[in-house]
Design a protein around this motif. Structure first.
Motif, short mmCIF file in Angstrom:
data_model
loop_
_atom_site.label_atom_id
_atom_site.label_comp_id
_atom_site.label_asym_id
_atom_site.label_seq_id
_atom_site.Cartn_x
_atom_site.Cartn_y
_atom_site.Cartn_z
N GLU A 6 1.17 -1.27 0.00
CA GLU A 6 0.36 -0.41 -0.13
C GLU A 6 1.06 1.05 -0.14
O GLU A 6 1.91 1.31 0.49
CB GLU A 6 -1.11 0.25 1.24
N SER A 7 0.89 2.10 -0.49
CA SER A 7 1.25 3.69 -0.65
C SER A 7 0.16 4.87 -1.19
O SER A 7 -1.64 4.18 -1.08
CB SER A 7 2.23 3.90 -1.77
N GLY A 8 0.61 6.31 -0.73
CA GLY A 8 -0.39 6.86 -0.41
C GLY A 8 -0.83 7.43 1.01
O GLY A 8 -1.49 8.79 1.04
N GLY A 9 -0.76 6.77 2.04
CA GLY A 9 -0.99 7.41 3.05
C GLY A 9 -0.64 8.80 3.61
O GLY A 9 0.47 8.85 2.86
N GLY A 10 -0.63 9.17 4.90
CA GLY A 10 -0.24 10.46 5.13
C GLY A 10 -1.06 11.86 6.07
O GLY A 10 -2.04 10.62 6.62
N LEU A 11 -0.48 12.74 6.25
CA LEU A 11 -1.32 13.37 7.20
C LEU A 11 -1.79 14.16 6.29
O LEU A 11 -1.63 15.22 5.54
CB LEU A 11 -0.40 14.09 7.14
N VAL A 12 -3.24 14.83 6.27
CA VAL A 12 -4.02 15.49 5.84
C VAL A 12 -5.19 16.40 6.67
O VAL A 12 -4.92 15.20 7.67
CB VAL A 12 -4.70 14.43 4.54
N GLN A 13 -5.36 17.46 6.95
CA GLN A 13 -6.20 18.25 7.44
C GLN A 13 -7.80 18.00 6.81
O GLN A 13 -8.17 16.89 6.09
CB GLN A 13 -6.45 19.77 7.56
N LEU A 18 -7.05 11.70 0.18
CA LEU A 18 -5.93 11.14 -0.11
C LEU A 18 -6.21 10.05 -0.83
O LEU A 18 -7.51 9.56 -1.14
CB LEU A 18 -5.27 10.86 0.91
N ARG A 19 -5.55 9.39 -1.60
CA ARG A 19 -5.36 8.37 -2.71
C ARG A 19 -4.67 7.05 -2.69
O ARG A 19 -3.39 7.22 -2.63
CB ARG A 19 -5.30 8.77 -4.24
N LEU A 20 -4.67 6.71 -2.13
CA LEU A 20 -3.90 4.90 -1.31
C LEU A 20 -4.40 4.19 -3.03
O LEU A 20 -4.83 4.29 -4.04
CB LEU A 20 -5.14 4.40 -0.53
N SER A 21 -3.36 3.79 -3.10
CA SER A 21 -3.22 2.95 -3.84
C SER A 21 -2.87 1.16 -3.51
O SER A 21 -1.93 1.30 -2.56
CB SER A 21 -1.70 3.71 -5.19
#
Length: 125
Positions: A6-13, A18-21
């Motif tokens: 999996e990729s695309g995670g992170g910190l967002v307000q 977000l778009r995960l792959s």
């Protein structure tokens, strides 16, 4: 080595996207259903969304319906989770998993055999 990544995670307000792959290595995603699950801190893993082998049928948890969209890449070996209107309750580790069958898009994690290591999604308020 057979694995899902999996990729695309992170910190967002809150309110962001977000778009995960989910990409496969050593195994095929094409021809199988694929699901996304998540685990909140200290809680059990829960179903988020699933898509069948063709991409024509999808299933969503009530908590994400209308905000998240699961889709398949053109080559079939990548699956995406577009997450919009995120809120702090969406903070979790997100996992993708390959279904044992091509059409089963139920929420039962027992119907999925290969799992990724997860990607962290954190939504700040």
């Amino acid at each position: 080595q057979m694995q899902l990544v999996e990729s695309g995670g992170g910190l967002v307000q809150a309110g962001g996207s977000l778009r995960l792959s989910c990409a496969a290595s050593g195994i095929l995603l094409g021809g199988y259903s694929v699901g996304w699950f998540r685990r909140h801190p200290g809680k059990e893993r829960e179903f988020v969304a699933a898509i069948n082998w063709s991409g024509r049928n999808t299933n969503y948890a009530d908590s994400v319906k209308g905000r998240f969209t699961i889709s398949r890449g053109n080559a079939g070996n990548t699956v995406y989770l577009q997450m919009d209107s995120l809120n702090p309750e969406d903070t979790a580790v997100y996992y993708c998993a390959r279904g044992k069958y091509n059409s089963d898009i139920s929420a039962d994690h027992g119907n999925f055999d290969y799992w990724g290591q997860g990607t962290q999604v954190t939504v700040s308020s």
